[in-house]
Every structure is written in C-alpha cells, then in structure tokens.
Design a protein around this motif. Structure first.
Motif, short mmCIF file in Angstrom:
data_model
loop_
_atom_site.label_atom_id
_atom_site.label_comp_id
_atom_site.label_asym_id
_atom_site.label_seq_id
_atom_site.Cartn_x
_atom_site.Cartn_y
_atom_site.Cartn_z
N UNK A 23 0.82 -1.22 0.00
CA UNK A 23 0.00 0.00 0.00
C UNK A 23 0.85 1.27 0.00
N UNK A 24 1.95 1.27 0.75
CA UNK A 24 2.82 2.45 0.74
C UNK A 24 3.46 2.63 -0.63
N UNK A 25 3.91 1.54 -1.25
CA UNK A 25 4.48 1.63 -2.58
C UNK A 25 3.45 2.13 -3.59
N UNK A 26 2.21 1.67 -3.43
CA UNK A 26 1.14 2.08 -4.36
C UNK A 26 0.89 3.58 -4.26
N UNK A 27 1.21 4.15 -3.09
CA UNK A 27 1.08 5.59 -2.90
C UNK A 27 2.34 6.34 -3.32
N UNK A 28 3.29 5.63 -3.90
CA UNK A 28 4.49 6.28 -4.41
C UNK A 28 5.63 6.39 -3.43
N UNK A 29 5.56 5.63 -2.33
CA UNK A 29 6.61 5.66 -1.32
C UNK A 29 7.66 4.60 -1.63
N UNK A 30 8.91 4.96 -1.47
CA UNK A 30 10.00 3.99 -1.58
C UNK A 30 10.14 3.34 -0.20
N UNK A 31 9.91 2.04 -0.13
CA UNK A 31 9.93 1.34 1.16
C UNK A 31 11.15 0.44 1.24
#
Length: 282
Positions: A23-31
């Motif tokens: 979900x964080x990646x889908x929001x454009x976050x590099x995890x």
C-alpha cells in the motif's frame, strides 16, 4: 518519500510487511523493508513454517543500509509486531540512527499487544516494552482500543473516556494517535469508530461494521495513516484517507469471501477509495 519498515513478514497472505509495504508503494513511497520474522503464513492458521530473527540480525541490515549512505534520506520508520524486546531494542536503535541523520524523520509505532476477545497475545515483556520504551520514542502510534486501554490504564466505554485515554498516552511521548476498532456506548451496533488525536483535538470516522475476520488490516491502516500524515501533517486528513482505503479493502475482501485481505486485487482502494468518510471533530 523513503520509509524503513521493520515488521514481520509472510510468504503467503498479507500481514506485517506483507500487508504494509505494498500500500505504501502504491502511494508512491520507496519502502525499505526489514523482516523481523519470515513465516510461510500468519499464525492464525494454527501451523506455519519459518523462523524468527533476532536483534543483531536487524541491526546488521540497518548497518548495511547505512553503508550505502542513504539513511539521511529516510523520512520515517514504521514498526509493528515485535517478537522480542531484543528486536524492539534494535528497532529503537534504528530510529535513533535515522533521527541523528535526519531530525525531521518520523517514527510510527503500531504497538501490537493484543485485542478484544483475545487478550494479550504477544510474548511476556513485550507489553511493558511497548509502554515504557517504544511508545515514548514514537511520534505517531496506532493502537486498537484494547491496546489504548492497556497503555493508558483506563477502561474506555465512552467517547470521553477514549479521549481521556488518548491524552494520557500522549503524555508518554507520541504527539499523534490513531485508535482503531473503537466501540463505545455511543457507537451504533452496526458501526465501528476510528479516533485520531493531535494537539488536544480529536476526530472520529464512523464506518459500517463488516462481517469478516481477517488478519493484517491493522498493519495496512497503520502504514496508510503514517504516509498520509507524513505528507499532510494533519491527523484528520490522514484519518479520513486511511479509513476510506481500509474500509474499501475490507469491503472487497468480504464480498469475495476471502480469508486473506485482497491487498493486490483491491489495490485501487489505496489511491482512489470507492467510499469516503468525513473526519468529524468530537
């Protein structure tokens, strides 16, 4: 935005990092995920394979990331289930390293301790570690109502008692709180509440109650709330956006009759939720 996510992980299904990272990646976050355990599936199935890592293993991975010279670009650390105080200490050490290089970085701690009906389900010593060390170190925490009661020492049965408990726990250190799975005497039988608190103000989102029992939803909402708060610096904004996404995710899961949350199939809910809820100040 770069987030260091230190949590459990499963190969099959979606709990811990397997629920929070995408979900964080889908929001454009590099995890940058670091796994505290690597299991075949979540333990709710009754049997699983895999192993639990220890504190030094976590510290070793953080050191490897530091050697790349990128820890100063870490905007936040997210933690969830801690299998031992040893792992907890390694997580807090990572938080300290990140903050030393980037004082603006946020630490979001999902203080996993237990739940209504199940009681405390973590290892002995973890609840105390959460209350005495992890929670005071955090900027943001995302307990459920059972965990709020444990951390505050109160038994919350009304909205005013929830607000009082949030204020008590904020006195330990965290400035921002999201309380999930809230049911008080003011909550209708067909609904469930989420309450956020920041700077002495409180907001509530009320969503329809769904008839499903799945693991990993708390991990997802903690991650989503963290990202939305880090971007907006507004608890009500983060509350409205995160609750909408997770409700949509769970609604799709209920409709499919799935035992695992549909993190991939329902991924559009993370960026364009099909339901919207207003965060009302209370």
């Amino acid at each position: 935005m770069n987030v260091l996510s230190i949590q459990s992980h499963v190969a099959y299904g979606h709990v811990g990092n397997a629920s929070a990272v995408f979900p964080m990646q889908r929001l454009g976050v590099e995890v940058w995920p670091i796994h505290t355990v690597q299991f075949s599936n979540h333990t709710g199935y009754g049997s699983w394979k895999g192993r639990v890592f220890d504190g030094p293993a976590i510290e070793d991975l953080v050191e490897g990331i530091a050697e790349r010279g990128v820890l100063d670009r870490c905007d936040g650390v997210l933690s969830g289930y801690m299998g031992s105080a040893d792992i907890g200490n390694a997580i807090l050490s990572a938080v300290a390293r990140v903050r030393a290089l980037n004082p603006e970085a946020l630490y979001c701690c999902d203080p996993v301790i237990g739940d209504v009906g199940r009681g405390v389900f973590v290892r002995p010593g973890i609840p105390e570690f959460m209350r005495e060390q992890a929670v005071p170190a955090a900027d943001i925490i995302t307990p459920n109502q059972f965990e709020l009661d444990y951390l505050s020492g109160l038994t919350t049965q009304s909205l005013d008692e929830v607000k009082e408990a949030v204020s008590i726990v904020q006195g330990l250190g965290p400035k921002v709180m999201l309380v999930t799975s809230v049911e008080t005497k003011e909550t209708p039988a067909d609904s469930v509440d989420l309450v956020a608190g920041e700077s002495g103000r409180f907001w509530r989102v009320r969503t329809p109650k769904l008839s499903l029992s799945v693991n990993g939803a708390g991990d997802a909402i903690a991650a989503l709330f963290f990202v939305h708060y880090a971007r907006s610096r507004s608890a009500p904004t983060a509350l409205a956006q995160a609750s909408a996404s997770v409700y949509g995710l769970l609604k799709r899961t209920e409709e499919a009759g799935s035992r695992e949350i549909l993190t991939i199939a329902a991924q559009d809910e993370f960026v364009s939720p099909s339901h919207r809820f207003e965060a009302v100040e209370v």
